[in-house]
Design a protein around this motif. Structure first.
Motif, mmCIF file in Angstrom:
data_model
loop_
_atom_site.group_PDB
_atom_site.id
_atom_site.type_symbol
_atom_site.label_atom_id
_atom_site.label_comp_id
_atom_site.label_asym_id
_atom_site.label_seq_id
_atom_site.Cartn_x
_atom_site.Cartn_y
_atom_site.Cartn_z
ATOM 1 N N LEU A 1 15.337 -9.187 -11.832
ATOM 2 C CA LEU A 1 14.284 -8.198 -12.092
ATOM 3 C C LEU A 1 14.595 -7.411 -13.361
ATOM 4 C CD1 LEU A 1 13.495 -6.719 -8.546
ATOM 5 C CD2 LEU A 1 11.990 -8.079 -9.985
ATOM 6 N N ILE A 2 15.864 -7.014 -13.506
ATOM 7 C CA ILE A 2 16.247 -6.244 -14.691
ATOM 8 C C ILE A 2 16.091 -7.100 -15.947
ATOM 9 C CG2 ILE A 2 18.227 -5.199 -15.881
ATOM 10 C CD1 ILE A 2 19.091 -4.035 -13.236
ATOM 11 N N PRO B 1 0.809 -1.232 0.000
ATOM 12 C CA PRO B 1 0.000 0.000 0.000
ATOM 13 C C PRO B 1 0.837 1.274 0.000
ATOM 14 C CG PRO B 1 -0.794 -1.530 1.659
ATOM 15 C CD PRO B 1 0.483 -2.100 1.133
ATOM 16 N N LEU B 2 2.133 1.185 0.382
ATOM 17 C CA LEU B 2 2.975 2.372 0.390
ATOM 18 C C LEU B 2 3.392 2.770 -1.024
ATOM 19 C CD1 LEU B 2 5.338 1.499 3.397
ATOM 20 C CD2 LEU B 2 3.309 2.950 3.426
ATOM 21 N N GLY B 3 3.014 1.958 -2.000
ATOM 22 C CA GLY B 3 3.309 2.321 -3.382
ATOM 23 C C GLY B 3 4.467 1.546 -3.981
ATOM 24 N N LEU B 4 5.029 0.605 -3.224
ATOM 25 C CA LEU B 4 6.133 -0.192 -3.746
ATOM 26 C C LEU B 4 5.558 -1.376 -4.527
ATOM 27 C CD1 LEU B 4 9.221 0.111 -3.287
ATOM 28 C CD2 LEU B 4 9.025 -1.658 -1.551
ATOM 29 N N PRO B 5 5.958 -1.562 -5.794
ATOM 30 C CA PRO B 5 5.454 -2.718 -6.542
ATOM 31 C C PRO B 5 5.811 -4.014 -5.815
ATOM 32 C CG PRO B 5 6.741 -1.260 -7.955
ATOM 33 C CD PRO B 5 6.902 -0.757 -6.564
ATOM 34 N N GLY C 1 23.161 5.011 -16.815
ATOM 35 C CA GLY C 1 23.522 5.909 -15.718
ATOM 36 C C GLY C 1 22.358 6.714 -15.178
ATOM 37 N N GLU C 2 21.169 6.444 -15.713
ATOM 38 C CA GLU C 2 19.983 7.206 -15.347
ATOM 39 C C GLU C 2 19.696 7.158 -13.852
ATOM 40 O OE1 GLU C 2 15.669 7.137 -17.471
ATOM 41 O OE2 GLU C 2 16.427 5.315 -16.574
ATOM 42 N N SER D 1 12.400 -0.119 -17.354
ATOM 43 C CA SER D 1 11.041 -0.106 -16.812
ATOM 44 C C SER D 1 11.080 0.512 -15.421
ATOM 45 C CB SER D 1 10.516 -1.536 -16.708
ATOM 46 O OG SER D 1 11.305 -2.256 -15.779
ATOM 47 N N PHE D 2 9.903 0.830 -14.875
ATOM 48 C CA PHE D 2 9.864 1.410 -13.536
ATOM 49 C C PHE D 2 10.459 0.440 -12.520
ATOM 50 C CE2 PHE D 2 7.496 2.074 -9.488
ATOM 51 C CZ PHE D 2 8.103 3.278 -9.147
ATOM 52 N N ILE D 3 10.062 -0.828 -12.630
ATOM 53 C CA ILE D 3 10.582 -1.831 -11.702
ATOM 54 C C ILE D 3 12.098 -1.951 -11.837
ATOM 55 C CG2 ILE D 3 10.624 -4.324 -11.234
ATOM 56 C CD1 ILE D 3 7.642 -4.369 -11.719
ATOM 57 N N GLY D 4 12.578 -1.964 -13.050
ATOM 58 C CA GLY D 4 14.015 -2.073 -13.286
ATOM 59 C C GLY D 4 14.785 -0.915 -12.678
ATOM 60 N N ARG D 5 14.255 0.282 -12.855
ATOM 61 C CA ARG D 5 14.947 1.463 -12.328
ATOM 62 C C ARG D 5 14.870 1.509 -10.818
ATOM 63 N NH1 ARG D 5 12.471 5.393 -16.572
ATOM 64 N NH2 ARG D 5 11.190 5.893 -14.774
#
Lengths: 156, 197
Positions: free
Chosen positions: A109-110, A81-85, B163-164, A117-121
Motif C-alpha cells: 500500500l505504501i 460505509p464507516l469511512g475506511l477506504p 515519524g508522522e 497519502s491518506f491511505i499510506g498513513r
C-alpha cells in the motif's frame, strides 16, 4: 525524528548497562545467572514449536485456499460505509491474524499510494498500533502450556 | 473455543480449495506454514536465551522487584490478584515498556516470563487465571510509542515525515488498550456471576 532514532538505538544498550551495573553492585554472580536464565529460553522455544505449527498451518491453508479473500469481499460492504477506504479493509482484517501477511500488504500500500497519502498513513497506523493477536495468544499461552484459552479469545 | 476456531480455519480452507481449484496452493501452504512456524520458533531461541539470561540477572539483583514496586499503584487496579512486589509485575512492566518502544524481540521473552510467573501464582493450573487473560488482552492491544518497523518501511519509501504516524499510532493503541481493559473486566464480572473460574 532525531530524538526517536536516538532513543530506539540507545535504549537497549542502556538497559543492559543498567542491569549489569546494578547486579555487579549487588554482588550477583552475573555470568552464572545469565547462563542459568538463558537455559530456560531454549526449552521455551522448543515447546513453542507445536503450537505455532498448528496455528500457522491453519492460517496459511485458510489464506491460500482463497477463503480469506472471500470473507474480506463479503465483509467489505459493511466496513466501507464507516469511512475506511476499501483499499485498507483487507489490511484491517488480516492484521490480527498474520503478521507477515499484513506487513506485506502495508509495504504494498505504501509503495502504491505513497507513504504520505491518506491511505499510506492509515495503513501505517493500523500496522503499528496493534499486535498480531493470534501470534500473541499462541506464543504466550503456548509457552506456559495452557491449551484452554477460556475467555481470553473472546476478550481479544 | 480454540479447537473450534482451529478446525474451522482448516476445514473451511480445504472446502474452499476444492471449490476454487486452489488445492495446489493449499498443499504448498501447509508445508510452508509448518516450515515458517519452525523457523520462527528456532529464531526465537537467540532472543529468548539472551533476554531471559539478562532478566535472570535483574531478578537476582532485585532490580525487577524495584521495577514492580514503582508500578504498584496502577498494577493494583489492573492486576488485583497479583501480590504487590511479586516478580510477575516486574516482568509485566518490562514487557510493556519494550512493547511501547517497538522492541518486539525483547518484549516476547519478557511476556513469556510474565506468563510463567502468573501461572505459578495460579498454582500451575491448566486454565488461564484472570490475571493471565488480562495480561494477554493488554498485550494484543499494547500501547505503542514507537512503531519501529513501520517507520523504517516509510523511510524506505522516502516519506517526507516517517515519524508522522507516531501520534496516531499512540492514540489508536491507547484506545485499544483501554477497551481491552474494559472488555476484560466485563467478561470477568460475567464469569463471576456464573460462578465459574
Amino acid at each position: 525524528m532525531y530524538v526517536i532514532q536516538f532513543l530506539s538505538l540507545w535504549l537497549i544498550p542502556m538497559v543492559i548497562a543498567c542491569i549489569l551495573l546494578h547486579a555487579t553492585y549487588k554482588r550477583v554472580p552475573t555470568y552464572e545467572a545469565f547462563v542459568e536464565g538463558g537455559k530456560e529460553g531454549i526449552q521455551i522455544a522448543f515447546s513453542l514449536i507445536p503450537y505455532l505449527v498448528g496455528m500457522l498451518v491453519a492460517v496459511s491453508v485458510f489464506r491460500a485456499s482463497g477463503a480469506l479473500d472471500f470473507f474480506i469481499s463479503y465483509i467489505k460492504p459493511f466496513i466501507v460505509p464507516l469511512g475506511l477506504p476499501s483499499e485498507v479493509v483487507p489490511l484491517a482484517i488480516i492484521r490480527p491474524i498474520s503478521g507477515t501477511a499484513s506487513l506485506g500488504i502495508v509495504t504494498d500500500l505504501i509503495a502504491t499510494y505513497g507513504p504520505d497519502s491518506f491511505i499510506g498513513r492509515l495503513a501505517s497506523t493500523i500496522q503499528g498500533s496493534t499486535e498480531t493477536t493470534l501470534y500473541v495468544l499462541t506464543v504466550y499461552f503456548g509457552a506456559v502450556g495452557i491449551r484452554k484459552m477460556g475467555d481470553a479469545l473472546k476478550v481479544v | 473455543m480454540v479447537n473450534f476456531i482451529w478446525v474451522a480455519l482448516l476445514l473451511i480452507g480445504l472446502v474452499f480449495a476444492g471449490i476454487n481449484g486452489t488445492m495446489k496452493d493449499v498443499n504448498e501452504a501447509m508445508f510452508q506454514g509448518a516450515k515458517e512456524a519452525v523457523t520462527i520458533s528456532i529464531g526465537l531461541i537467540s532472543v529468548l536465551v539472551f533476554w531471559l539470561g539478562l532478566m535472570k540477572i535483574a531478578e537476582q539483583s532485585g532490580l525487577l522487584s524495584f521495577f514492580a514496586h514503582l508500578f504498584r499503584p496502577i498494577a493494583k487496579k489492573i492486576f488485583p490478584e497479583v501480590p504487590s512486589d511479586h516478580p510477575a509485575l516486574g516482568y509485566i512492566l518490562s514487557n510493556m515498556v519494550a512493547n511501547m518502544f517497538g522492541l518486539g524481540n525483547a518484549a516476547t521473552p519478557l511476556g513469556i516470563k510474565a506468563m510463567e510467573q502468573l501461572k505459578k501464582l495460579n498454582g500451575q493450573k491448566e486454565e488461564p487465571s484472570r490475571s493471565m487473560i488480562t495480561f494477554v488482552a493488554l498485550n494484543t492491544a499494547s500501547v505503542t510509542l514507537i512503531p519501529a518497523t513501520v517507520i523504517s518501511i516509510r523511510m524506505t519509501y522516502h516519506s517526507a515525515s516517517p515519524g508522522e504516524i507516531i501520534g496516531t499510532t499512540f492514540v489508536a493503541s491507547l484506545i485499544a488498550t483501554i477497551s481491552a481493559i474494559m472488555i476484560d473486566r466485563a467478561f470477568y464480572i460475567r464469569r463471576r456471576k456464573k460462578g465459574g473460574m
